[in-house]
Design an enzyme around this catalytic site. Sequence first.
Site, PDB file in Angstrom:
ATOM      1  N   CYS A  79      -9.438   7.769 -10.113  1.00  0.00           N
ATOM      2  CA  CYS A  79      -8.767   6.662  -9.844  1.00  0.00           C
ATOM      3  C   CYS A  79      -8.500   5.737 -11.329  1.00  0.00           C
ATOM      4  CB  CYS A  79      -9.349   5.799  -8.922  1.00  0.00           C
ATOM      5  SG  CYS A  79      -8.826   4.068  -8.585  1.00  0.00           S
ATOM      6  N   GLU A 126      -3.855   4.867  -2.286  1.00  0.00           N
ATOM      7  CA  GLU A 126      -3.326   3.452  -2.558  1.00  0.00           C
ATOM      8  C   GLU A 126      -3.624   2.286  -1.497  1.00  0.00           C
ATOM      9  OE1 GLU A 126      -3.128   3.213  -5.864  1.00  0.00           O
ATOM     10  OE2 GLU A 126      -2.917   5.495  -6.237  1.00  0.00           O
ATOM     11  N   HIS A 129      -6.776   0.566  -1.740  1.00  0.00           N
ATOM     12  CA  HIS A 129      -6.720  -0.541  -2.443  1.00  0.00           C
ATOM     13  C   HIS A 129      -6.396  -1.927  -2.130  1.00  0.00           C
ATOM     14  CE1 HIS A 129      -7.845   1.425  -6.382  1.00  0.00           C
ATOM     15  NE2 HIS A 129      -7.094   2.299  -6.279  1.00  0.00           N
TER      16      HIS A 129
END
Length: 166
Positions: A79, A126, A129
């Site tokens: 990441c 993603e 996040h």
Amino acid sequence: MNNIVSDPVEEDDFERLPKLRDYMLSAMHKAGAIGIAAPQVGVFKRFILVSRLDGTVMELVNPEYTRMYGKEIEAYEGCLSLPPARNECLVPRIEHINMVAGSVETPLKMSPFTLSQMTARIFQHEMDHLTGTFFIDRVSEKRRSVVLTKYKEWKTEQESAVRYSQ
């Protein structure tokens, strides 16, 4: 790192989306990444970019899961939020997903997508996040410890380099 849950992209945000997209694309390409979420550039809105295997990039506004199915498969993930490059560990992810999302051009039109394999993995990473979750939150304490140790060593080296260059 953060654990902040992102807010939906609202109508007031629409005119800023192209500029945000361009900034995120630049950051993603500069880092050699295959996906990025708005929180990684300090914008806590539900907006992500996901690279497809054909090299195109999906621009997903207010993405939502509609179905996850298939096997849970482990593969290496890293990441941008946990440098250095290649600071990775095996992370389990679901093989196939159905989702809906708007686009930069039509943020209110929620279009359906089916993603599989690597593209589904990038999307899930993603999406995490947007909820303040990191890939290391999905692995054993031992795997998490290895990644965090490499990150702390990298961070210490960066801080030392800055001190010595002054």
